[in-house]
Write a protein that holds these residues in place. Structure first.
Motif, mmCIF file in Angstrom:
data_model
loop_
_atom_site.group_PDB
_atom_site.id
_atom_site.type_symbol
_atom_site.label_atom_id
_atom_site.label_comp_id
_atom_site.label_asym_id
_atom_site.label_seq_id
_atom_site.Cartn_x
_atom_site.Cartn_y
_atom_site.Cartn_z
ATOM 1 N N GLU A 26 -2.011 -11.352 -13.734
ATOM 2 C CA GLU A 26 -0.645 -11.796 -14.056
ATOM 3 C C GLU A 26 -0.406 -11.942 -15.550
ATOM 4 O O GLU A 26 0.237 -12.874 -16.016
ATOM 5 C CB GLU A 26 -0.326 -13.110 -13.314
ATOM 6 N N LYS A 49 -2.582 -9.690 -3.875
ATOM 7 C CA LYS A 49 -3.462 -10.747 -3.362
ATOM 8 C C LYS A 49 -3.447 -10.775 -1.833
ATOM 9 O O LYS A 49 -4.476 -11.018 -1.192
ATOM 10 C CB LYS A 49 -3.031 -12.100 -3.925
ATOM 11 N N GLN A 50 -2.282 -10.476 -1.247
ATOM 12 C CA GLN A 50 -2.178 -10.432 0.214
ATOM 13 C C GLN A 50 -2.961 -9.260 0.786
ATOM 14 O O GLN A 50 -3.544 -9.355 1.861
ATOM 15 C CB GLN A 50 -0.705 -10.351 0.628
ATOM 16 N N SER A 62 -6.470 -10.253 0.921
ATOM 17 C CA SER A 62 -6.618 -11.221 2.013
ATOM 18 C C SER A 62 -6.635 -10.533 3.377
ATOM 19 O O SER A 62 -7.433 -10.886 4.255
ATOM 20 C CB SER A 62 -5.486 -12.243 1.948
ATOM 21 N N ASP A 81 10.859 -10.739 -11.502
ATOM 22 C CA ASP A 81 10.718 -11.220 -10.120
ATOM 23 C C ASP A 81 10.004 -10.186 -9.262
ATOM 24 O O ASP A 81 9.149 -10.529 -8.435
ATOM 25 C CB ASP A 81 12.094 -11.538 -9.524
ATOM 26 N N LYS A 102 6.295 -10.161 -10.090
ATOM 27 C CA LYS A 102 5.596 -11.284 -9.464
ATOM 28 C C LYS A 102 5.410 -11.055 -7.965
ATOM 29 O O LYS A 102 4.381 -11.419 -7.391
ATOM 30 C CB LYS A 102 6.372 -12.582 -9.716
ATOM 31 N N GLU A 103 6.417 -10.444 -7.349
ATOM 32 C CA GLU A 103 6.317 -10.129 -5.920
ATOM 33 C C GLU A 103 5.192 -9.136 -5.664
ATOM 34 O O GLU A 103 4.413 -9.286 -4.714
ATOM 35 C CB GLU A 103 7.650 -9.550 -5.432
ATOM 36 N N HIS A 104 5.089 -8.135 -6.523
ATOM 37 C CA HIS A 104 4.025 -7.136 -6.377
ATOM 38 C C HIS A 104 2.644 -7.759 -6.608
ATOM 39 O O HIS A 104 1.681 -7.443 -5.902
ATOM 40 C CB HIS A 104 4.251 -5.981 -7.356
ATOM 41 N N GLN A 105 2.546 -8.634 -7.606
ATOM 42 C CA GLN A 105 1.264 -9.291 -7.870
ATOM 43 C C GLN A 105 0.840 -10.171 -6.700
ATOM 44 O O GLN A 105 -0.340 -10.253 -6.366
ATOM 45 C CB GLN A 105 1.373 -10.108 -9.168
ATOM 46 N N ALA A 106 1.812 -10.798 -6.056
ATOM 47 C CA ALA A 106 1.517 -11.603 -4.858
ATOM 48 C C ALA A 106 1.081 -10.709 -3.705
ATOM 49 O O ALA A 106 0.169 -11.057 -2.944
ATOM 50 C CB ALA A 106 2.746 -12.413 -4.465
ATOM 51 N N LYS A 107 1.704 -9.538 -3.583
ATOM 52 C CA LYS A 107 1.359 -8.604 -2.505
ATOM 53 C C LYS A 107 -0.064 -8.070 -2.665
ATOM 54 O O LYS A 107 -0.765 -7.855 -1.678
ATOM 55 C CB LYS A 107 2.352 -7.439 -2.460
#
Length: 328
Positions: A279, A17-18, A21, A7, A10-15
């Protein structure tokens, strides 16, 4: 426990991308450059950005530092810059009647060495200890630099007026050399609209802390790479040193020196980072091929014959990638 780790990953991978952005709120395009800067940050590798002035190299690094919760210093390299202006010096304190250390701007997490090739070799060489050992020596005292420590250097093409070629020893310490190209027509249209609007101001949010960066480094370190791909990396690097052994007879006449062992190390690290960004917890051959030009283009030294025939390191690397096969 394993689920908690997944988890967090996945949070780090989302960050990540942020982060890209957030930088995009200020910088139009240049996702490739931002991606390479993040690879350096998460694998402890310094980055050299090369491109003509006006391509948002400095703005991108500046914006990225705002998105990361890190101490940031920008150093403008000029012909009259001295090593002491970079690392610091000993000054005499009249009140204490003793010498004390005045630290320079190198003592930060993110260093933007702007137009690094506009200073002579003695100043550029002052970066060597900091980049490799993560320490700085002033007088007789050696200081540890705060972690993470990353040098993001920009340089203008060496054929421009007022530039000095970087020493080979320093160039080799950069994990990646990223060529920054002109924007597309649509991107430049958006740049023009933003910059021509004198009231334009975009705020960015801080997305990653030091703790996040250290955690991401550990997660990238856990990405697996097969034995065959490790050997593939070695073959790619050795092909730059002995091209004839790999059937690269035409290319052999242009290569003066091949890539150093740092190329092998950095190819491995950068390929793991690309897999993590995508990922995956394992490296694919495509990851190695994608990052190989940025890892090797500054580590292959071509001769004058190559310059006369208009041969570039990028062409040599593409030939090597086409010729060298992955052993089963």
């Amino acid at each position: 426990m394993e689920q908690i780790g997944q988890d967090l990953k996945k949070e780090h991978q989302a960050k990540i991308k942020q982060v890209i952005s957030e930088v995009g709120k200020v910088v139009v395009g240049q996702e490739y450059m931002v991606n390479r800067l993040l690879i350096g940050l998460f694998t402890q590798g310094h980055i050299l950005l090369e491109g003509v002035p006006g391509l948002a190299k400095t703005l991108t690094v500046n914006t990225l530092s705002n998105v990361l919760h890190l101490d940031f210093k920008r150093i403008q390299f000029t012909p009259d810059l001295l090593p002491a202006d970079l690392i610091g010096t000993m000054i005499y304190n009249q009140q204490k009647a003793d010498f004390e250390v005045k630290k320079g701007p190198i003592f930060a997490n993110l260093i933007l060495a702007d137009e690094v090739n506009r200073s002579p070799a003695k100043v550029q060489s002052a970066l060597l200890e900091a980049m490799q050992e993560k320490t700085v020596t002033i007088g007789e005292t050696t200081f540890e630099l705060d972690r993470p420590f990353l040098v993001l250097a920009t340089q203008n093409p060496v054929d421009q007026e007022g530039t000095y070629p970087l020493p080979e020893a320093q160039v080799d310490r950069f994990m990646l050399k990223v060529h920054v190209d002109y924007p597309t027509k649509e991107e430049e249209l958006e740049v023009m609209r933003r910059m021509a609007n004198m009231t334009f101001k975009s705020e960015v949010e801080t997305m990653l802390s030091k703790e996040d960066i250290f955690s991401i480094r550990q997660e990238i370190n856990q990405v697996s790479i097969s034995d065959s791909l490790e050997r593939y990396i070695i073959e790619l690097v050795f092909a730059t040193r002995d091209p004839k052994a790999y059937g690269l007879n035409d290319e052999a006449q242009y290569i003066q020196f091949g890539a150093s062992p740092r190329a092998s190390i950095n190819l491995n690290l950068a390929a793991k980072a690309i897999a993590f960004f995508n990922e995956r917890d394992y490296v694919l051959p495509e990851d190695i091929k994608e990052i190989a030009p940025d890892v090797m283009n500054h580590r292959i030294l071509l001769n004058y014959e190559a310059e006369a025939d208009g041969i570039t390191t990028h062409q040599i690397i593409q030939s090597i990638l086409n010729k060298v096969q992955i052993s089963k």
